[in-house]
Enzyme design. Structure first.
Site, PDB file in Angstrom:
ATOM      1  N   CYS A   1      18.737  -5.282  -3.937  1.00 35.25           N
ATOM      2  CA  CYS A   1      18.312  -4.493  -5.106  1.00 35.25           C
ATOM      3  C   CYS A   1      19.314  -4.623  -6.251  1.00 35.25           C
ATOM      4  O   CYS A   1      20.526  -4.583  -6.054  1.00 35.25           O
ATOM      5  CB  CYS A   1      18.171  -3.037  -4.689  1.00 35.25           C
ATOM      6  SG  CYS A   1      17.615  -1.973  -6.028  1.00 35.25           S
TER       7      CYS A   1
ATOM      8  N   CYS B   1      23.610   1.687  -7.077  1.00 38.39           N
ATOM      9  CA  CYS B   1      23.792   3.006  -6.454  1.00 38.39           C
ATOM     10  C   CYS B   1      24.922   2.932  -5.408  1.00 38.39           C
ATOM     11  O   CYS B   1      24.841   2.141  -4.455  1.00 38.39           O
ATOM     12  CB  CYS B   1      22.491   3.450  -5.798  1.00 38.39           C
ATOM     13  SG  CYS B   1      21.071   3.302  -6.914  1.00 38.39           S
TER      14      CYS B   1
ATOM     15  N   CYS C   1       5.882   7.070   4.803  1.00 40.90           N
ATOM     16  CA  CYS C   1       6.599   6.793   3.555  1.00 40.90           C
ATOM     17  C   CYS C   1       7.084   5.352   3.569  1.00 40.90           C
ATOM     18  O   CYS C   1       7.714   4.917   4.543  1.00 40.90           O
ATOM     19  CB  CYS C   1       7.820   7.701   3.424  1.00 40.90           C
ATOM     20  SG  CYS C   1       7.432   9.430   3.692  1.00 40.90           S
TER      21      CYS C   1
ATOM     22  N   ARG D   1      12.511  18.811   2.731  1.00 43.74           N
ATOM     23  CA  ARG D   1      12.644  17.835   3.826  1.00 43.74           C
ATOM     24  C   ARG D   1      14.111  17.620   4.176  1.00 43.74           C
ATOM     25  O   ARG D   1      14.906  17.215   3.322  1.00 43.74           O
ATOM     26  CB  ARG D   1      11.972  16.509   3.428  1.00 43.74           C
ATOM     27  CG  ARG D   1      11.941  15.490   4.552  1.00 43.74           C
ATOM     28  CD  ARG D   1      10.982  14.335   4.273  1.00 43.74           C
ATOM     29  NE  ARG D   1       9.627  14.813   4.092  1.00 43.74           N
ATOM     30  CZ  ARG D   1       8.938  14.755   2.954  1.00 43.74           C
ATOM     31  NH1 ARG D   1       9.450  14.194   1.903  1.00 43.74           N
ATOM     32  NH2 ARG D   1       7.720  15.237   2.886  1.00 43.74           N
TER      33      ARG D   1
ATOM     34  N   CYS E   1       7.843  13.798  -4.998  1.00 44.17           N
ATOM     35  CA  CYS E   1       8.846  13.998  -3.959  1.00 44.17           C
ATOM     36  C   CYS E   1      10.172  13.679  -4.623  1.00 44.17           C
ATOM     37  O   CYS E   1      10.430  12.523  -4.966  1.00 44.17           O
ATOM     38  CB  CYS E   1       8.570  13.067  -2.777  1.00 44.17           C
ATOM     39  SG  CYS E   1       9.880  13.103  -1.540  1.00 44.17           S
TER      40      CYS E   1
ATOM     41  N   CYS F   1       3.281   8.020   1.057  1.00 41.29           N
ATOM     42  CA  CYS F   1       4.317   8.186   0.036  1.00 41.29           C
ATOM     43  C   CYS F   1       4.954   6.817  -0.224  1.00 41.29           C
ATOM     44  O   CYS F   1       5.140   6.034   0.712  1.00 41.29           O
ATOM     45  CB  CYS F   1       5.371   9.171   0.525  1.00 41.29           C
ATOM     46  SG  CYS F   1       6.699   9.420  -0.667  1.00 41.29           S
TER      47      CYS F   1
ATOM     48  N   CYS G   1      24.287   3.154  -1.601  1.00 44.39           N
ATOM     49  CA  CYS G   1      23.159   2.438  -0.991  1.00 44.39           C
ATOM     50  C   CYS G   1      23.514   1.071  -0.407  1.00 44.39           C
ATOM     51  O   CYS G   1      23.990   0.182  -1.113  1.00 44.39           O
ATOM     52  CB  CYS G   1      22.041   2.274  -2.018  1.00 44.39           C
ATOM     53  SG  CYS G   1      20.549   1.571  -1.263  1.00 44.39           S
TER      54      CYS G   1
HETATM   55  N1  SAM Z   1      14.736   1.896  -4.744  1.00 46.75           N
HETATM   56  C1  SAM Z   1      14.035   3.094  -4.748  1.00 46.75           C
HETATM   57  C2  SAM Z   1      14.758   4.221  -5.456  1.00 46.75           C
HETATM   58  O1  SAM Z   1      15.961   4.177  -5.597  1.00 46.75           O
HETATM   59  O2  SAM Z   1      14.074   5.161  -5.868  1.00 46.75           O
HETATM   60  C3  SAM Z   1      13.612   3.560  -3.390  1.00 46.75           C
HETATM   61  C4  SAM Z   1      14.524   3.533  -2.210  1.00 46.75           C
HETATM   62  S1  SAM Z   1      15.977   4.508  -2.253  1.00 46.75           S
HETATM   63  C5  SAM Z   1      16.775   3.890  -0.822  1.00 46.75           C
HETATM   64  C6  SAM Z   1      15.477   6.161  -1.884  1.00 46.75           C
HETATM   65  C7  SAM Z   1      16.525   7.233  -1.796  1.00 46.75           C
HETATM   66  O3  SAM Z   1      17.205   7.155  -0.548  1.00 46.75           O
HETATM   67  C8  SAM Z   1      17.666   7.243  -2.789  1.00 46.75           C
HETATM   68  O4  SAM Z   1      17.293   7.757  -4.029  1.00 46.75           O
HETATM   69  C9  SAM Z   1      18.676   8.128  -2.118  1.00 46.75           C
HETATM   70  O5  SAM Z   1      18.497   9.486  -2.476  1.00 46.75           O
HETATM   71  C10 SAM Z   1      18.391   7.927  -0.635  1.00 46.75           C
HETATM   72  N2  SAM Z   1      19.489   7.196   0.016  1.00 46.75           N
HETATM   73  C11 SAM Z   1      19.731   5.880  -0.048  1.00 46.75           C
HETATM   74  N3  SAM Z   1      20.836   5.537   0.623  1.00 46.75           N
HETATM   75  C12 SAM Z   1      21.332   6.688   1.129  1.00 46.75           C
HETATM   76  C13 SAM Z   1      22.483   7.008   1.913  1.00 46.75           C
HETATM   77  N4  SAM Z   1      23.362   6.074   2.283  1.00 46.75           N
HETATM   78  N5  SAM Z   1      22.684   8.286   2.269  1.00 46.75           N
HETATM   79  C14 SAM Z   1      21.808   9.251   1.886  1.00 46.75           C
HETATM   80  N6  SAM Z   1      20.703   9.008   1.146  1.00 46.75           N
HETATM   81  C15 SAM Z   1      20.477   7.761   0.754  1.00 46.75           C
HETATM   82 FE1  SF4 Z   2      18.121   0.049  -5.131  1.00 42.92          FE
HETATM   83 FE2  SF4 Z   2      19.200   1.481  -3.180  1.00 42.92          FE
HETATM   84 FE3  SF4 Z   2      19.471   2.287  -5.687  1.00 42.92          FE
HETATM   85 FE4  SF4 Z   2      17.022   2.394  -4.501  1.00 42.92          FE
HETATM   86  S1  SF4 Z   2      18.841   3.562  -3.940  1.00 42.92           S
HETATM   87  S2  SF4 Z   2      17.511   1.648  -6.544  1.00 42.92           S
HETATM   88  S3  SF4 Z   2      17.173   0.587  -3.165  1.00 42.92           S
HETATM   89  S4  SF4 Z   2      20.303   0.388  -4.810  1.00 42.92           S
END
Ligand code: SAM
Ligand code: SF4
Ligand code: DTB
Length: 334
Positions: A66, A70, A110, A274, A202, A142, A73
């Site tokens: 991606c 973040c 989801c 949730r 959500c 979702c 992530c």
């Molecule tokens: N890329 C899309 C986005 O960012 O909206 C969808 C997937 S993203 C992985 C969905 C959510 O998962 C993130 O916004 C975050 O809140 C949560 N998430 C991702 N990695 C995480 C982690 N290591 N610990 C806790 N929550 C996490």
């Molecule tokens: Fe990409 Fe992860 Fe950020 Fe979602 S949370 S936008 S998958 S880097």
């Protein structure tokens, strides 16, 4: 379990309002634990007297690679986690997993895409087919796939999408420490597009990323002043993954998670709260406290998107132990 409302419960405890102040929210988060638990439990029991817990299963359709940065992530190309870009799952493979989730007792399926924004063309047509297929099974559907356009939101709505997940993640003040490739404002605009298309929202966040109590209150204030409130609010605690900038962050005290869930329930009485990522680190006592004071959904299945989650057997045991109602056992769901 009988559905009853205890006589001494004040209906006004479950007030739906959209003008929560930062001080009020901070006051809720920081009040003596016993008072917070009682207040949240009162609201929760009034709103959900049967203690019904929705089971939502997650599947990563497009994993890794991606463009966003973040910090939490493992799927970001800016991080060096062991999640390589993998080919996207096809419609048939996804529907097979949805069917298995339904058989295991899930109510909601989801699907996640590690995208900055939804891409038109074949991947989007497949996403629509997945949504239609999941809905035809009688499951809620979702999608979480980053930003989207109005046109994409309407097509998802027409395909029957129940909810779109797009989290705030943290407060606007702390946000710059966590993500630099997309603004807070862009997140709010995405939420508005989802709403305008008639898809339920959500939207929640993560605790344990070095934020203060004021940051937590500030994030909750943005959610609780949306009108209407998001229909579901995922509360995640950071899963600290190797190769991310947040690797090695100290785990949050489980009672902090309990406080966050309880406060979310008081602020948004009718939303589905949730209990999301981080349950493996919580322990069963803290999870039961969360179910007692406001959580009415969990992610169900041994993987979240890329990281672990308690397995189905452990969760069935937990839910039975807590004496809540969940669909896998087909008890008296209200
Ligand atoms: N890329 C899309 C986005 O960012 O909206 C969808 C997937 S993203 C992985 C969905 C959510 O998962 C993130 O916004 C975050 O809140 C949560 N998430 C991702 N990695 C995480 C982690 N290591 N610990 C806790 N929550 C996490
Ligand atoms: Fe990409 Fe992860 Fe950020 Fe979602 S949370 S936008 S998958 S880097
Ligand atoms: C949400 O708030 N949490 C879920 C779901 N929405 C998509 C995702 C949690 C992901 C945890 C890290 C991982 O498994 O990659």
């Amino acid at each position: 379990m009988k559905n009853f409302v205890p006589k001494n419960i004040d209906i006004d405890s479950a007030v739906i309002k959209h003008d929560w102040s930062l001080d009020e929210i901070k006051g809720l988060l920081e009040q003596p634990l016993m008072d917070l638990l009682w207040q949240a439990q009162t609201v929760h029991r009034l709103i959900n007297p049967g203690y019904h817990v929705q089971l939502a299963s997650l599947l990563s359709v497009k994993t890794g690679g991606c463009e966003e940065d973040c910090a939490y992530c493992p799927q970001s190309m800016h991080n060096s986690s062991d999640v390589t870009g993998q080919p996207e799952l096809d419609v048939e493979a996804v529907l097979k997993r949805a069917r298995a989730a339904k058989e295991a007792g899930a109510d909601r399926f989801c699907m996640g895409w590690a995208w900055r924004e939804i891409r038109d063309g074949k991947p989007f047509e497949s996403m629509l087919a997945m949504v239609r297929g999941v809905r035809e099974m009688g499951l809620e559907a979702c999608v979480t796939a980053g930003m989207l356009t109005d046109g994409q939101a309407s097509r998802l709505a027409a395909a029957g999408l129940t909810a779109y997940n797009h989290n705030l993640d943290t407060s606007s003040e702390h946000y710059g420490q966590i993500i630099t490739t997309r603004t807070y404002q862009e997140r709010l605009e995405t939420l508005q597009r989802v709403r305008s298309a008639g898809i339920t929202l959500c939207c929640g966040g993560i605790i344990g990323m070095g934020e203060s109590v004021v940051d937590r209150a500030s994030m909750l204030q943005v959610l609780a002043t949306l009108d209407p409130h998001p229909e579901s609010v995922p509360i995640n605690s950071l899963v600290s993954v190797e190769g991310t900038p947040l690797e090695g962050t100290s785990p949050v005290d489980p009672l902090e998670m309990v406080r966050m869930v309880a406060t979310t329930r008081i602020l948004m009485p009718k939303s589905r709260v949730r209990l999301s990522a981080g349950r493996e680190q919580l322990g069963r006592e803290a999870q039961i406290l969360c179910l007692l004071v406001g959580a009415n959904s969990i992610f169900y299945g041994d993987t979240l998107l890329t990281t672990g989650n308690p397995d189905v057997e452990a969760d069935r045991e937990l839910l039975q132990l807590a004496g809540v109602n969940a669909s896998w056992e087909n008890k008296d769901i209200d």
